[in-house]
Design an enzyme around this catalytic site. Sequence first.
Site, PDB file in Angstrom:
ATOM      1  N   GLU A  79       0.825  -1.210   0.000  1.00  0.00           N
ATOM      2  CA  GLU A  79       0.000   0.000   0.000  1.00  0.00           C
ATOM      3  C   GLU A  79       0.859   1.259   0.000  1.00  0.00           C
ATOM      4  OE1 GLU A  79      -3.061  -0.111  -0.540  1.00  0.00           O
ATOM      5  OE2 GLU A  79      -3.612  -2.179  -0.039  1.00  0.00           O
ATOM      6  N   CYS A 142      -8.174  -1.729   8.049  1.00  0.00           N
ATOM      7  CA  CYS A 142      -6.768  -1.719   7.628  1.00  0.00           C
ATOM      8  C   CYS A 142      -6.293  -0.304   7.323  1.00  0.00           C
ATOM      9  CB  CYS A 142      -6.569  -2.613   6.397  1.00  0.00           C
ATOM     10  SG  CYS A 142      -6.751  -4.360   6.790  1.00  0.00           S
ATOM     11  N   HIS A 167      -1.358  -5.664   2.022  1.00  0.00           N
ATOM     12  CA  HIS A 167      -2.580  -6.466   1.954  1.00  0.00           C
ATOM     13  C   HIS A 167      -2.272  -7.793   1.270  1.00  0.00           C
ATOM     14  CE1 HIS A 167      -5.859  -3.314   2.726  1.00  0.00           C
ATOM     15  NE2 HIS A 167      -6.225  -4.370   3.426  1.00  0.00           N
TER      16      HIS A 167
HETATM   17  N1  PCA Z   1      -8.593  -6.707   6.379  1.00  0.00           N
HETATM   18  C1  PCA Z   1      -9.542  -5.642   6.591  1.00  0.00           C
HETATM   19  C2  PCA Z   1      -9.528  -5.380   8.075  1.00  0.00           C
HETATM   20  C3  PCA Z   1      -8.842  -6.535   8.701  1.00  0.00           C
HETATM   21  C4  PCA Z   1      -8.207  -7.246   7.572  1.00  0.00           C
HETATM   22  O1  PCA Z   1      -7.443  -8.218   7.668  1.00  0.00           O
HETATM   23  C5  PCA Z   1      -9.289  -4.420   5.712  1.00  0.00           C
HETATM   24  O2  PCA Z   1      -8.764  -4.560   4.602  1.00  0.00           O
HETATM   25  O3  PCA Z   1      -9.605  -3.309   6.105  1.00  0.00           O
END
Ligand code: PCA
Length: 202
Positions: A79, A142, A167
């Site tokens: 990200e 997140c 992610h």
């Molecule tokens: N993914 C979510 C919140 C917790 C996670 O593992 C997100 O992308 O916001």
Amino acid sequence: MKKVLITGFAPFDGEQLNPSYEAIKSIDLKSLPCELMRMEVPTEFYVSANQVIDTIHIFHPDVIILVGQAGGRKEISVERVAINIDDASIPDNRGMKPIDHEISVFGQPAYFSTLPIKRIVKVLQDHGFPANVSNSAGTYVCNHLMYSVLHELSMNNPYSAIAGFIHVPYTTSQVKDKPHAFSLELDTIRKALELIILESIK
Ligand code: PCA
């Protein structure tokens, strides 16, 4: 030896596991040339951020790697940016579902990752992992955690820590009931996270 804090999330949205923390749990702490602390954080707005920020000020890491699940994505997403907004399409694990809600009234509209994101993507791709830079961490827990940690470091970072968010896609066991959904083996996610740690401590 550099200190690295790596965090993953608890399962949410009815899942049995969250590949972010599941992969982190399988890292052999002694296999890497750094002092590694791992942490599972609740999938909850604010609570997650408070826990991680408290840990940062106790552990004083040089590198902070926040990891979460992005089910449906086909790549390990490095990200670039976190934005100052919570806009949840499902409740978090405490039942909170903020809509169009500013995370911090004092904060900037956005903060950029301070991890070497381009170098991380290159090293992952060079080793055959599907990886890209992502320009949105979403508007759920997140993004909230990434924003809150970067906001905190923008004000209070005596140790010049760098931080960012990764992610990861679903892992294989999660997609048995999701035809056509992309997934990676847990071991693949673990190896990718190890490469990300190695690149970030350079
Ligand atoms: N993914 C979510 C919140 C917790 C996670 O593992 C997100 O992308 O916001």
